[in-house]
Design a protein around this motif. Structure first.
Motif, PDB file in Angstrom:
ATOM      1  N   SER A 266      17.312  59.741 106.849  1.00  0.00           N
ATOM      2  CA  SER A 266      17.386  58.466 107.533  1.00  0.00           C
ATOM      3  C   SER A 266      17.310  57.374 106.482  1.00  0.00           C
ATOM      4  O   SER A 266      16.273  57.178 105.877  1.00  0.00           O
ATOM      5  CB  SER A 266      16.217  58.367 108.513  1.00  0.00           C
ATOM      6  OG  SER A 266      15.760  57.069 108.649  1.00  0.00           O
TER       7      SER A 266
ATOM      8  N   ALA B  83      17.413  53.600 104.602  1.00  0.00           N
ATOM      9  CA  ALA B  83      16.975  52.232 104.879  1.00  0.00           C
ATOM     10  C   ALA B  83      17.244  51.381 103.652  1.00  0.00           C
ATOM     11  O   ALA B  83      16.678  51.624 102.594  1.00  0.00           O
ATOM     12  CB  ALA B  83      15.494  52.208 105.232  1.00  0.00           C
ATOM     13  N   ARG B  84      18.112  50.416 103.792  1.00  0.00           N
ATOM     14  CA  ARG B  84      18.496  49.562 102.668  1.00  0.00           C
ATOM     15  C   ARG B  84      17.464  48.451 102.459  1.00  0.00           C
ATOM     16  O   ARG B  84      16.973  47.874 103.415  1.00  0.00           O
ATOM     17  CB  ARG B  84      19.864  48.949 102.946  1.00  0.00           C
ATOM     18  CG  ARG B  84      20.385  48.062 101.817  1.00  0.00           C
ATOM     19  CD  ARG B  84      21.732  47.496 102.200  1.00  0.00           C
ATOM     20  NE  ARG B  84      22.704  48.570 102.418  1.00  0.00           N
ATOM     21  CZ  ARG B  84      23.448  49.091 101.449  1.00  0.00           C
ATOM     22  NH1 ARG B  84      23.315  48.663 100.202  1.00  0.00           N
ATOM     23  NH2 ARG B  84      24.309  50.055 101.727  1.00  0.00           N
TER      24      ARG B  84
ATOM     25  N   THR C 214      13.288  42.595 101.439  1.00  0.00           N
ATOM     26  CA  THR C 214      13.612  42.836 102.844  1.00  0.00           C
ATOM     27  C   THR C 214      14.081  44.278 103.042  1.00  0.00           C
ATOM     28  O   THR C 214      14.906  44.775 102.266  1.00  0.00           O
ATOM     29  CB  THR C 214      14.709  41.874 103.319  1.00  0.00           C
ATOM     30  OG1 THR C 214      14.263  40.531 103.108  1.00  0.00           O
ATOM     31  CG2 THR C 214      15.010  42.078 104.799  1.00  0.00           C
TER      32      THR C 214
ATOM     33  N   GLY D 136      15.980  47.053 105.459  1.00  0.00           N
ATOM     34  CA  GLY D 136      16.994  47.038 106.504  1.00  0.00           C
ATOM     35  C   GLY D 136      16.507  47.610 107.820  1.00  0.00           C
ATOM     36  O   GLY D 136      16.818  47.083 108.881  1.00  0.00           O
ATOM     37  N   SER D 137      15.761  48.710 107.769  1.00  0.00           N
ATOM     38  CA  SER D 137      15.211  49.305 108.979  1.00  0.00           C
ATOM     39  C   SER D 137      13.923  50.023 108.614  1.00  0.00           C
ATOM     40  O   SER D 137      13.663  50.302 107.458  1.00  0.00           O
ATOM     41  CB  SER D 137      16.220  50.290 109.600  1.00  0.00           C
ATOM     42  OG  SER D 137      16.493  51.360 108.704  1.00  0.00           O
ATOM     43  N   GLY D 138      13.121  50.316 109.597  1.00  0.00           N
ATOM     44  CA  GLY D 138      11.829  50.918 109.328  1.00  0.00           C
ATOM     45  C   GLY D 138      10.800  49.865 108.963  1.00  0.00           C
ATOM     46  O   GLY D 138      10.998  48.669 109.205  1.00  0.00           O
ATOM     47  N   LYS D 139       9.694  50.325 108.332  1.00  0.00           N
ATOM     48  CA  LYS D 139       8.623  49.392 107.979  1.00  0.00           C
ATOM     49  C   LYS D 139       8.155  49.608 106.549  1.00  0.00           C
ATOM     50  O   LYS D 139       8.050  50.738 106.078  1.00  0.00           O
ATOM     51  CB  LYS D 139       7.439  49.567 108.931  1.00  0.00           C
ATOM     52  CG  LYS D 139       7.704  49.096 110.347  1.00  0.00           C
ATOM     53  CD  LYS D 139       6.433  49.113 111.179  1.00  0.00           C
ATOM     54  CE  LYS D 139       6.694  48.540 112.569  1.00  0.00           C
ATOM     55  NZ  LYS D 139       5.447  48.492 113.384  1.00  0.00           N
TER      56      LYS D 139
ATOM     57  N   ASP E 164       6.551  42.284 111.541  1.00  0.00           N
ATOM     58  CA  ASP E 164       7.454  43.364 111.963  1.00  0.00           C
ATOM     59  C   ASP E 164       7.633  44.428 110.885  1.00  0.00           C
ATOM     60  O   ASP E 164       8.355  45.404 111.080  1.00  0.00           O
ATOM     61  CB  ASP E 164       8.813  42.802 112.382  1.00  0.00           C
ATOM     62  CG  ASP E 164       9.544  42.100 111.234  1.00  0.00           C
ATOM     63  OD1 ASP E 164       9.051  42.135 110.085  1.00  0.00           O
ATOM     64  OD2 ASP E 164      10.613  41.513 111.500  1.00  0.00           O
TER      65      ASP E 164
ATOM     66  N   ARG F  80       9.211  44.328 108.128  1.00  0.00           N
ATOM     67  CA  ARG F  80      10.532  44.339 107.493  1.00  0.00           C
ATOM     68  C   ARG F  80      10.596  43.578 106.177  1.00  0.00           C
ATOM     69  O   ARG F  80      11.443  43.879 105.325  1.00  0.00           O
ATOM     70  CB  ARG F  80      11.552  43.733 108.468  1.00  0.00           C
ATOM     71  CG  ARG F  80      11.776  44.545 109.737  1.00  0.00           C
ATOM     72  CD  ARG F  80      12.781  45.644 109.532  1.00  0.00           C
ATOM     73  NE  ARG F  80      14.054  45.136 109.028  1.00  0.00           N
ATOM     74  CZ  ARG F  80      14.992  44.567 109.797  1.00  0.00           C
ATOM     75  NH1 ARG F  80      14.774  44.439 111.116  1.00  0.00           N
ATOM     76  NH2 ARG F  80      16.113  44.163 109.267  1.00  0.00           N
TER      77      ARG F  80
ATOM     78  N   ASN G 234       8.075  52.654 101.774  1.00  0.00           N
ATOM     79  CA  ASN G 234       8.085  52.522 103.218  1.00  0.00           C
ATOM     80  C   ASN G 234       7.077  53.471 103.851  1.00  0.00           C
ATOM     81  O   ASN G 234       6.444  54.283 103.173  1.00  0.00           O
ATOM     82  CB  ASN G 234       9.485  52.712 103.796  1.00  0.00           C
ATOM     83  CG  ASN G 234      10.002  54.134 103.601  1.00  0.00           C
ATOM     84  OD1 ASN G 234       9.263  55.040 103.213  1.00  0.00           O
ATOM     85  ND2 ASN G 234      11.282  54.325 103.871  1.00  0.00           N
TER      86      ASN G 234
END
Length: 406
Positions: free
Chosen positions: A58, A60-61, A80, A82-85, A106, A108, A128
């Motif tokens: 999975s 995440a950028r 920043t 891209g997705s996830g935390k 959030d 991000r 992450n």
């Protein structure tokens, strides 16, 4: 053109393998966090497909707002996802301290508390919550002009109850609010005070922090000037370092000089410990003394005083003992044996407060830099100005607060 990805095998928490993929390119600061869950030692087939193959990763950028070798300094670093935390972000400066920062609600985005400083190489490492990590780096452009400052009082000194924190800048400061926000005063007893901007007697920009009232004896004071990375504005230049000073407030003592009575008294904790005759400046012209509160700036001992340096022609050229500077414009308290006939009788000096050798020496031994000299009487050439030494005490508290850029 986007380069082909490079795969690096790392180890995630609890022994789970993590594949980190970095994508490099000219248009994007190419950092990708990827993580996949592998089989555990107790259950080799769990989480795998046929033949134990790992599940698809999975991806995440993540991106950093500053990049390259000439990144613009002066703004916070922003990372920043891209997705996830995000779990942690570290931004370290080569040869300096890491930047602290905060992850958004959030998860991000991470933003540094302070701006990136000029001429500095930074390394970024982000992790992450799935155990993936990535690194990036950038270098900010060097400052085209540097602003420096002079701090008073000196570090680890003990000063009098009227001593302000005073900062004189080498170059003009246009963005005063940005500079003032970076100046943090901490006291041992929560002393109320305010910054005030003024012009120093030298003509340079200056900012002083004074309490609402005289300091309490024993107060410990710290200034943290976190200025590295602040742009002081057009023609001012960048600050490229932080500053810190600490000092302690000494005995509660005040010198009261009353030219109309030709007397000077030293009071400690409200009690008079010295009361001697003096002669102040000749009234009615440029030789008159200043009135108001002047703060003892320095104890200079025996110095050569020449009248031409203060615009009084060739009136005098003397070696003077027990010299205590009160203003930049040249008013001192000092020994003046040549004026002995006027002590306690008349004001007949060229603007200074003169005493006998013995009395001046006794006062010199007991006072310290930062002690207030409260000079009263209407017959003076004016009130000590804020920038002529430390004249902030001659401004009302509300007017002084109004001088703050914030």
């Amino acid at each position: 053109m986007i380069a082909a990805p490079r795969s690096v095998r790392r180890t995630a928490p609890l022994g789970r393998p993590v594949r980190l993929t970095l994508i490099a390119g000219t248009a994007v600061l190419g950092t990708v966090l990827t993580a996949c869950t592998g089989a555990s030692a107790s259950d080799p087939d769990k989480g795998s497909g046929k033949g134990g193959a790992a599940a698809p990763a999975s991806e995440a950028r993540i991106s950093v707002n500053l990049r390259g070798s000439q990144a613009a300094p002066g703004s916070p670093v922003k990372v920043t996802l891209g997705s996830g935390k995000l779990k942690t972000v570290t931004v370290s400066a080569k040869g300096g301290e890491a930047l602290t920062g905060r992850i958004s609600a959030d998860g991000r985005t991470w933003t540094s508390d302070r701006p990136a400083a000029p001429g500095t190489t930074y390394g970024v490492e982000a992790r992450n919550t799935e155990g993936g990590s990535a690194e990036a780096g950038f270098t900010t452009a060097a400052a085209d002009k540097v602003n420096k400052l002079t701090l008073a009082p000196g570090k680890n000194t003990t000063v009098g109850i009227a001593q302000p924190l005073s900062i004189v800048f080498d170059n003009p400061v246009k963005d005063r609010a940005a500079v003032e926000r970076a100046l943090k005063v901490t006291t041992s007893n929560n002393t109320e005070g305010s910054w005030g901007w003024l012009q120093d007697y030298s003509g340079k920009d200056r900012v002083d922090w004074r309490p609402k009232e005289y300091w309490k004896s024993g107060t410990k004071v710290t200034l943290d000037a976190d200025l590295n990375g602040i742009d002081s504005g057009p023609s001012g230049g960048w600050f490229v370092r932080d500053y810190r000073t600490t000092f302690t407030i000494g005995a509660d003592q005040v010198v009261e000089a009353h030219p109309p009575r030709h007397r000077l008294a030293l009071k400690r904790d409200g009690k008079t410990v010295m009361d001697v005759p003096m002669s102040a400046g000749t009234p009615g012209g440029e030789k008159a003394s200043w009135r108001g509160t002047a703060v003892l700036m320095s104890k200079e001992g025996t110095i050569n005083m020449r009248s031409e340096t203060v615009g009084l022609g060739d009136a005098y050229d003397k070696m003077v003992d027990s010299s205590m500077r009160l203003t930049w414009s040249g008013m001192y308290a000092h020994a003046a044996p040549w004026n002995a006939a006027y002590f306690g009788v008349a004001n007949h000096s060229s603007g200074c407060v003169g005493m006998s050798d013995a009395n001046a020496a006794a006062l010199y031994r007991q006072v310290r830099v930062g002690d207030p000299f409260e000079i009263s009487g209407a017959d003076a050439k004016g009130t000590v100005a804020e920038g002529n030494g430390y004249g902030a005490w001659n401004v009302s508290w509300s007017d002084w607060q109004a001088k703050s850029a914030l």
